[in-house]
Design a protein around this motif. Sequence first.
Motif, short mmCIF file in Angstrom:
data_model
loop_
_atom_site.label_atom_id
_atom_site.label_comp_id
_atom_site.label_asym_id
_atom_site.label_seq_id
_atom_site.Cartn_x
_atom_site.Cartn_y
_atom_site.Cartn_z
N ALA A 64 36.84 73.64 32.58
CA ALA A 64 38.25 73.36 33.33
C ALA A 64 37.81 73.35 35.00
CB ALA A 64 39.11 74.45 33.24
N THR A 111 39.81 73.06 28.10
CA THR A 111 40.38 73.89 29.33
C THR A 111 39.73 75.38 29.07
OG1 THR A 111 41.99 74.68 27.63
CG2 THR A 111 42.66 72.96 29.40
N THR A 152 43.46 81.08 30.21
CA THR A 152 42.78 80.26 29.11
C THR A 152 41.62 81.14 28.58
OG1 THR A 152 40.94 79.99 30.93
CG2 THR A 152 42.73 78.26 30.73
N GLY A 172 39.80 79.19 34.18
CA GLY A 172 38.78 78.42 33.22
C GLY A 172 37.13 78.76 33.52
N SER A 228 44.75 75.80 33.53
CA SER A 228 43.33 75.49 33.86
C SER A 228 43.41 74.71 35.26
CB SER A 228 42.61 74.66 32.51
OG SER A 228 43.24 73.28 32.82
N VAL A 240 46.85 74.02 29.51
CA VAL A 240 46.46 73.18 30.53
C VAL A 240 46.68 73.32 32.03
CG1 VAL A 240 46.54 70.59 30.89
CG2 VAL A 240 46.52 71.16 28.72
#
Lengths: 51, 510
Positions: free
Chosen positions: B358, B326, B230, B364, B260, B257
């Motif tokens: 996140a 994120t 991230t 994150g 995260s 995603v």
Amino acid sequence: MEEADKTLGKVRGRWRRWGEHALGMAIEFSAVCAISLAALLIMFIIKAIVR
Amino acid sequence: MILRPSREDLKIIGWAIGRIILGIALIMLIPLVVSLACSEWSAALDFLVGILACVAFWLIVENVCYVKKDLGWFHGLIVASAGWITAMLFGAIPHFLSGHFRSYLDACFDLMSGYTTTGLYLLQDLDHVSHGLNMWRHLLTYAGGQGIIVIALTFLFAGTAGAFKIYVSEGKEERLLPNVIRTARAIWMVSLTYLWVGSGFLWIALTKEGMPLGRGFLHAVWLFMGSWSTGGFAPQALNLLYYHSFWVEFITLIIFVIGSFNFALHYSVWMGDRKEILRNVEVRSFATTVLIGVFVLSLGFGKLGIYTTLPEFFRKGFYNLVSGHTTTGNSTIYSVSFLREFGWLAMWATVFCMAIGASACSTGGGFKGLRMGVIFRYLRGEVRRLVSPDASVITEKIHHIRDIWLNDAIVKGAMFIVISYMVIYSLGAMLGIIYGYEPSVAIFDAISAGSNTGLSAGLTSPLMPALLKLFYIFEMWAGRLEFISVFALLGFAGALVRGKGKRSILRRRR
């Protein structure tokens, strides 16, 4: 013979573990796709309302 | 009475920081090999100087600071916070020697941005940096995502009980396994497995888009590292916009995603607890806030009549919103578009998502989904208490790997961190406004730095004032370490100056 069984068991265990990991990755991928689809659905609804 | 730390305390801290710097030297070997393989002799020399400086520092502290005692809690906090600053100063050497920076401060800014997985950068002429330097930029964000302390724990701290103390001090509280060093290795197992899979898919996508195999491979690995951590770094100045590829954008979205998510969640799902992904408070919190963000974003776009088709909305709107949420910072639009094109509604939706951030114990930043879940449940409990009879007992719980019943300590802890984030966001924004930047731009970039996101509305550039650069470095560092270690370092500095007596903190604790 016992030695061979033990080795085979270890190999099977390793494959099973990596199979579990791969399934875990597939589930995480599905979760992201589900969130994305829900987001696109919201976008469609808002688009229809705003229009 | 504040006790002055003894020489022994300083030695324990120095020794542990030396190990972290040795870890940085070991990581620098990879870009050195890349530089040599690509015949980039000048870049190779930069890394060699960096490695020698790190090794020299380690040798000195290993000899001067060695004591036969383990780290205490306070030492752990200081090692984590001071270790990141020291790692920044040493890691910036190859950056500065590359000639792509106006000053050493700019190089340090990029280093801290990389370690903290922020993604803001002051590097000039990004499109023409060497492969070695690009590898170093992305590697340090990948390493920083797992935590540089985690790296040191994985390879250099075998068997010390004090390891847990510095692990926790880096903003990671989860223990996936009973042993913290095995926990650190489990984190690496997840990250490295995804590195193979994610880079492979990106390589296929980039090759399909017409990129040569060799270049495609390097870009795939770099894009993976930037997305998974991230961090948001990319090898081109236009970031993801450069590739003009739906598949590259789709794959990076999936990667950041998943990146995260909390490492404890990864481990749980990977080990067979599949339902955890549906029950986990952070996944629920993330899904809820993303959908609220999408709702506002759609309203904003609908009002302006932009990005109204499905592919446009997905690639320009949803992608950047989720990238912000994120705290990745990958972008498919120009920086100025957040302000000039998105409109205020969509821009504030992005800012809101960046601020939340996140998951805890992930790569994150931001408030984190766990804390949002705690605060939401606490507020819900308070509302239930108000409408219930006086004698009724109202309790709230969250599910994160296991059920956790909320108590005052948990809620206070979550509120303290969220308020701390809001304070640094506000201070960063005020400083930007004082320097004459447009308020919305100043707020956007300050939140981006504090939440370790890396999206920019145009403020962050080599020409920004030095004080603002310094404050952003502080924001990135404090935000990544989640404040406790930073406050401990400030307390330590205070004790060094104003403390009395000479008793060791370690001995005092015993």
